[in-house]
Motif scaffolding. Structure first.
Motif, short mmCIF file in Angstrom:
data_model
loop_
_atom_site.label_atom_id
_atom_site.label_comp_id
_atom_site.label_asym_id
_atom_site.label_seq_id
_atom_site.Cartn_x
_atom_site.Cartn_y
_atom_site.Cartn_z
N GLU A 1 5.89 29.39 7.49
CA GLU A 1 5.68 30.22 6.31
C GLU A 1 4.44 31.07 6.53
N LEU A 2 4.46 32.28 5.98
CA LEU A 2 3.32 33.18 6.08
C LEU A 2 2.89 33.63 4.70
N TYR A 3 1.57 33.69 4.51
CA TYR A 3 0.99 34.18 3.27
C TYR A 3 -0.20 35.06 3.61
N LYS B 1 -2.75 19.50 8.33
CA LYS B 1 -1.98 18.90 7.24
C LYS B 1 -0.59 19.52 7.19
N THR B 2 0.36 18.78 6.68
CA THR B 2 1.70 19.30 6.46
C THR B 2 1.76 19.88 5.06
N LEU B 3 1.85 21.20 4.95
CA LEU B 3 1.90 21.86 3.64
C LEU B 3 3.09 22.81 3.51
N THR B 4 4.02 22.77 4.46
CA THR B 4 5.20 23.63 4.33
C THR B 4 5.97 23.23 3.08
N GLY B 5 6.47 24.23 2.38
CA GLY B 5 7.26 23.99 1.18
C GLY B 5 6.44 23.64 -0.05
N ARG B 6 5.13 23.69 0.05
CA ARG B 6 4.26 23.34 -1.08
C ARG B 6 3.91 24.60 -1.87
#
Length: 140
Positions: free
Chosen positions: A18-20, A124-129
């Motif tokens: 994901e990109l922001y 940390k795993t933050l994909t989909g958050r």
């Protein structure tokens, strides 16, 4: 961690990317989603080398090994795409958030120029958050 306006955030795990971009100000960041490219995880030779280094002391079924190679190829493809964006001056401030295993694999593929624009890494795993949760973790 300081989150200047325009900073790009790559949120990565073994399967997702994901990109922001921070469209807010440093004191009040607002993450806006950026279109994520479709990446071909084709660098299995590099993934196999990385996987062999990691799994010397582990044993697993062939399916498990293939899954791990696919994950390694995915994060390698992400790192190479980020390198290309930095080298073409599309990204000038970057934060990488990835699970520890993926982050370690990505680091092996960072270009020197990418290292120069890297503001930070978060293991940390933050994909989909939700973006507010990502911001909260980045500020902690």
């Amino acid at each position: 961690m300081l989150l200047p306006h325009g900073t790009v955030f790559a949120i990565v795990d073994g399967e997702n990317f994901e990109l922001y971009r921070n469209s807010g100000i440093e004191a009040e960041p607002q993450l806006t989603a950026i279109e994520t490219p479709d990446l071909e995880a084709t660098n299995y030779s590099s993934a196999a080398k990385d996987h062999d280094k990691i799994s010397r002391f582990q044993s697993g079924a062939p399916k498990d090994r293939l899954d791990k190679m696919e994950e390694a190829a995915h994060v390698t493809a992400v790192a190479q795409w980020l390198n290309s964006q930095v080298l073409s001056r599309q990204i000038d401030k970057l934060v990488v958030v990835a699970d520890p295993k993926s982050l370690g694999q990505m680091r092996r593929h960072y270009h020197k120029e990418l290292e120069g624009v890297l503001l930070g890494e978060v293991p940390k795993t933050l994909t989909g958050r939700p973006t507010q949760e990502i911001i909260r973790v980045l500020h902690s």
